[in-house]
Design a protein around this motif. Sequence first.
Motif, PDB file in Angstrom:
ATOM      1  N   TYR A   4      37.783  37.767  42.719  1.00  0.00           N
ATOM      2  CA  TYR A   4      38.333  38.636  41.676  1.00  0.00           C
ATOM      3  C   TYR A   4      38.959  37.808  40.561  1.00  0.00           C
ATOM      4  O   TYR A   4      39.625  36.805  40.820  1.00  0.00           O
ATOM      5  N   LEU A   6      41.172  39.307  38.603  1.00  0.00           N
ATOM      6  CA  LEU A   6      42.528  39.849  38.543  1.00  0.00           C
ATOM      7  C   LEU A   6      42.785  40.770  39.727  1.00  0.00           C
ATOM      8  O   LEU A   6      41.986  41.659  40.025  1.00  0.00           O
ATOM      9  N   TYR A   7      43.907  40.527  40.390  1.00  0.00           N
ATOM     10  CA  TYR A   7      44.398  41.434  41.429  1.00  0.00           C
ATOM     11  C   TYR A   7      45.735  41.965  40.913  1.00  0.00           C
ATOM     12  O   TYR A   7      46.640  41.178  40.610  1.00  0.00           O
ATOM     13  N   VAL A  67      43.768  46.675  34.463  1.00  0.00           N
ATOM     14  CA  VAL A  67      42.605  46.300  35.274  1.00  0.00           C
ATOM     15  C   VAL A  67      41.336  46.990  34.784  1.00  0.00           C
ATOM     16  O   VAL A  67      40.248  46.404  34.827  1.00  0.00           O
ATOM     17  N   ALA A  77      37.980  43.205  39.110  1.00  0.00           N
ATOM     18  CA  ALA A  77      39.392  43.496  39.352  1.00  0.00           C
ATOM     19  C   ALA A  77      39.597  44.301  40.625  1.00  0.00           C
ATOM     20  O   ALA A  77      38.739  45.086  41.033  1.00  0.00           O
ATOM     21  N   TYR A  79      42.834  46.719  42.411  1.00  0.00           N
ATOM     22  CA  TYR A  79      44.102  47.362  42.089  1.00  0.00           C
ATOM     23  C   TYR A  79      44.728  47.982  43.329  1.00  0.00           C
ATOM     24  O   TYR A  79      44.121  48.841  43.974  1.00  0.00           O
ATOM     25  N   VAL A 101      36.432  49.217  39.317  1.00  0.00           N
ATOM     26  CA  VAL A 101      37.621  48.552  39.857  1.00  0.00           C
ATOM     27  C   VAL A 101      37.706  48.813  41.360  1.00  0.00           C
ATOM     28  O   VAL A 101      37.689  49.965  41.796  1.00  0.00           O
ATOM     29  N   SER A 153      41.569  35.730  44.453  1.00  0.00           N
ATOM     30  CA  SER A 153      41.692  36.118  43.051  1.00  0.00           C
ATOM     31  C   SER A 153      42.161  34.950  42.195  1.00  0.00           C
ATOM     32  O   SER A 153      42.822  34.032  42.682  1.00  0.00           O
TER      33      SER A 153
END
Length: 334
Positions: A4, A6-7, A67, A77, A79, A101, A153
């Motif tokens: 990932y 972005l987490y 995200v 991403a 979330y 996502v 991530s």
Amino acid sequence: MSHYDLYAIGNALVDSEYEVSDALLQKMGISKRHMTLIDTPRRAELLAHVTHLQPRQTGGGSAGNTVVALAQLGGKAFYSCKVAHDNLGDFYVKDLQAQGVDTNLTHTRASEGQTGSCMVLVTPDAERSMCTFLGVSAELDDAALHAQDIVKSKIYYMEGYLAASPTGLSAALKGRQIAREAGVALALTLSDVSMIQFCKAGLDAMLGDGVDYLFCNQEEAQVWCGTEDLETIRSTLKKLAKIICLTRGPEGSEVLTADQSWHVPAEKVKAIDTNGAGDMFAGAFLYAVTRGYAPNQAATLGNHAAAAVASQHGNRLTLGQLSAIKAYALPPLK
């Protein structure tokens, strides 16, 4: 290899956006430009004032918006959040899935309670004032964390609004520890002036010994630093993070590091609705830096994307809009 880009962890909220006059905002007793937490009776009281208006309903929440922006730009991403088994919860889960996502919500949802929601009240000057009913999001805890995905991530992103929730703050901090031990970069948004005024201890805990990326707007920075002097603000913020993104509305944004600083001019637009602009900036910025762009290039993309959000009603852009902005604002990587 990171799975990932972005987490993120934050409050899952379904936004209902209303266009209101300043007079109505005052009649409702709402603090302009800021976020106020409300309970069930207060929510019913406020809704009674806007029964004649038709709201726009979208998936929301600060980190949720971020995200989604990153995913729409082509990033990957995850979330972590909390919703209930109700209509708004179903809406929220489907919205994240439609945007590509990944989320813990496919495995864990609250068995009772209501999904969080936010009344976003937009006045003719484009300012947004938010009244947030957290619902089950107030009970967000570390059960929402997927440690195996945090460690895969590039960046772990914490929403400052979680400073108002003991269990949410605890979850954010546990995720922070997992990320730090795995060498994952840390990011934090200060979120809102109200969080700084009433929940600063929680924000301090999320900052800890420093983060890699810090996002705030000028008003938040002024309140945090206790001054309006920009030089003092810059020197104070530099002690908190390796890279600071200070958004200043029509003045554009500033990106600060220990050794360098960039002022990135704003895209000139007529602002209609600023809801989600800061979240969009963060999502676009983090997308660009995870692709190898320099901080000032990432801020250029962030400025363009945030300006597009502010020039329309609603907290999101379409995939087509973001694709066009990316093609215009980012040069090809060499």
